[in-house]
Design a protein around this motif. Structure first.
Motif, PDB file in Angstrom:
ATOM      1  N   ALA A 178       1.234  -1.110   0.154  1.00  0.00           N
ATOM      2  CA  ALA A 178      -0.080  -0.150   0.030  1.00  0.00           C
ATOM      3  C   ALA A 178       0.933   1.224  -0.076  1.00  0.00           C
ATOM      4  N   LEU A 179       0.510   2.238  -0.598  1.00  0.00           N
ATOM      5  CA  LEU A 179       1.007   3.493  -0.614  1.00  0.00           C
ATOM      6  C   LEU A 179       0.237   4.563   0.170  1.00  0.00           C
ATOM      7  N   GLY A 180       0.932   5.350   0.976  1.00  0.00           N
ATOM      8  CA  GLY A 180       0.384   6.437   1.831  1.00  0.00           C
ATOM      9  C   GLY A 180       0.850   7.927   1.335  1.00  0.00           C
ATOM     10  N   LEU A 181       0.110   8.778   1.055  1.00  0.00           N
ATOM     11  CA  LEU A 181       0.534   9.924   0.144  1.00  0.00           C
ATOM     12  C   LEU A 181       0.094  11.121   1.076  1.00  0.00           C
ATOM     13  N   ILE A 182       1.007  12.036   1.534  1.00  0.00           N
ATOM     14  CA  ILE A 182       0.550  13.400   2.129  1.00  0.00           C
ATOM     15  C   ILE A 182       1.076  14.561   1.684  1.00  0.00           C
ATOM     16  N   GLU A 183       0.267  15.492   1.219  1.00  0.00           N
ATOM     17  CA  GLU A 183       0.991  16.625   0.543  1.00  0.00           C
ATOM     18  C   GLU A 183       0.622  18.006   1.560  1.00  0.00           C
ATOM     19  N   THR A 206       5.347  16.387  -1.334  1.00  0.00           N
ATOM     20  CA  THR A 206       4.626  15.225  -1.077  1.00  0.00           C
ATOM     21  C   THR A 206       5.593  14.304  -0.305  1.00  0.00           C
ATOM     22  N   ILE A 207       5.043  13.688   0.624  1.00  0.00           N
ATOM     23  CA  ILE A 207       5.826  12.663   1.321  1.00  0.00           C
ATOM     24  C   ILE A 207       4.865  11.369   1.148  1.00  0.00           C
ATOM     25  N   THR A 208       5.688  10.335   0.630  1.00  0.00           N
ATOM     26  CA  THR A 208       5.266   9.184   0.230  1.00  0.00           C
ATOM     27  C   THR A 208       5.947   7.791   0.802  1.00  0.00           C
ATOM     28  N   VAL A 209       4.875   6.883   1.660  1.00  0.00           N
ATOM     29  CA  VAL A 209       5.451   5.881   2.299  1.00  0.00           C
ATOM     30  C   VAL A 209       4.738   4.672   1.789  1.00  0.00           C
ATOM     31  N   THR A 210       5.304   3.557   2.364  1.00  0.00           N
ATOM     32  CA  THR A 210       4.617   2.137   1.895  1.00  0.00           C
ATOM     33  C   THR A 210       4.832   1.109   2.954  1.00  0.00           C
ATOM     34  N   GLY A 211       3.767   0.266   2.972  1.00  0.00           N
ATOM     35  CA  GLY A 211       3.759  -0.784   3.886  1.00  0.00           C
ATOM     36  C   GLY A 211       2.442  -1.753   3.771  1.00  0.00           C
ATOM     37  N   ARG A 269      -4.171  -1.132  -2.698  1.00  0.00           N
ATOM     38  CA  ARG A 269      -3.462  -2.141  -3.695  1.00  0.00           C
ATOM     39  C   ARG A 269      -3.056  -1.437  -5.003  1.00  0.00           C
ATOM     40  N   PRO A 270      -2.057  -0.655  -5.054  1.00  0.00           N
ATOM     41  CA  PRO A 270      -1.658   0.154  -6.115  1.00  0.00           C
ATOM     42  C   PRO A 270      -1.160  -0.861  -7.332  1.00  0.00           C
ATOM     43  N   HIS A 271      -1.584  -0.420  -8.754  1.00  0.00           N
ATOM     44  CA  HIS A 271      -1.380  -1.290  -9.731  1.00  0.00           C
ATOM     45  C   HIS A 271       0.216  -1.242  -9.930  1.00  0.00           C
ATOM     46  N   ASN A 272       0.891  -2.310 -10.498  1.00  0.00           N
ATOM     47  CA  ASN A 272       2.153  -2.496 -10.829  1.00  0.00           C
ATOM     48  C   ASN A 272       2.937  -1.326 -11.646  1.00  0.00           C
ATOM     49  N   GLU A 273       1.871  -0.825 -12.561  1.00  0.00           N
ATOM     50  CA  GLU A 273       2.613   0.287 -13.357  1.00  0.00           C
ATOM     51  C   GLU A 273       2.673   1.495 -12.462  1.00  0.00           C
TER      52      GLU A 273
END
Length: 222
Positions: A3-8, A42-47, A79-83
């Motif tokens: 999963a991706l988490g984004l905060i701007e 923009t800060i992006t995290v994954t997990g 669930r982000p797409h592989n692209e």
């Protein structure tokens, strides 16, 4: 991809606070920090999905405490797409730099071999020794030419010194380049040459060279 988490946010300071809170709140990984432009960051995290949601919610609360106007937007992609991975720059930790090793053959050229049992270094050879000099090395041809210029004086003392330094073969080559008149004048300075007086005046070039060569050969045998 997880999963991706984004905060701007608006400004760098709330973005740093946002990233700090997300990393401390849940088991997430910081993917990137993007300067969008116009002061937006923009800060992006994954997990895991749960971890990302918890991290984003905590970061939103922390940013709003600083200044509610600093928060621009937030979003979680379970669930982000592989692209989508192509759009996110994942900065892998660079591999530690390995110490440079010198090949064994290069070591052999750089230093003389040594016996580890006796700790005695082998003597340097001509290939192992490197001599730095501010003057260019003279070739054999240049040395011979220099000596030949000195020998134009045609004195026995110079001939004796030349033979000791360069050897008999080189002096014979130089004598062959001299005229018969110069060889006759030189021969008159020798007392034990085996030829003297009118015999020197009548001697040809080959005979004079032979007598001079024989003189030094006999001297070396003594």
């Amino acid at each position: 991809m997880q999963a991706l988490g984004l905060i701007e946010t608006r400004g760098l300071l709330p973005a740093i606070e946002c990233a700090d809170v997300m990393l401390k709140t849940a088991q997430v990984e910081l993917v990137e920090r993007t300067f969008v432009g116009g002061g937006l960051v923009t800060i992006t995290v994954t997990g895991d999905v749960g971890a990302v949601k918890a991290a984003v919610e905590a970061a939103v609360t922390a940013v709003e405490k600083l200044d509610y106007l600093s928060l621009v937007s937030q979003h979680v992609i379970p669930r982000p797409h592989n692209e989508i991975e192509k759009m996110v720059v994942v900065r892998a930790n660079p591999a530690p730099e390995q110490p440079k090793t010198v090949p064994q053959q290069e070591k052999a050229r750089a230093l003389p071999d040594s016996d580890p049992a006796t700790n005695i270094k082998a003597p340097l050879t001509s290939q192992d020794t490197v001599i730095e000099s501010t003057e260019p090395a003279k070739t054999t041809k240049e040395s011979t030419k220099s000596a030949q210029i000195t020998l134009k004086q045609l004195h026995k003392g110079e001939i004796d010194a030349f033979v000791q330094e360069f050897g008999l073969e080189k002096i014979v080559d130089i004598l062959k380049s001299l005229s018969v008149v110069k060889l006759r004048n030189l021969a008159r300075e020798y007392k034990e040459l085996g030829i003297a007086g009118r015999a020197i005046s009548k001697a040809n070039k080959e005979l004079l060279i032979q007598k001079l060569k024989g003189y030094y050969e006999r001297g070396s045998e003594k």
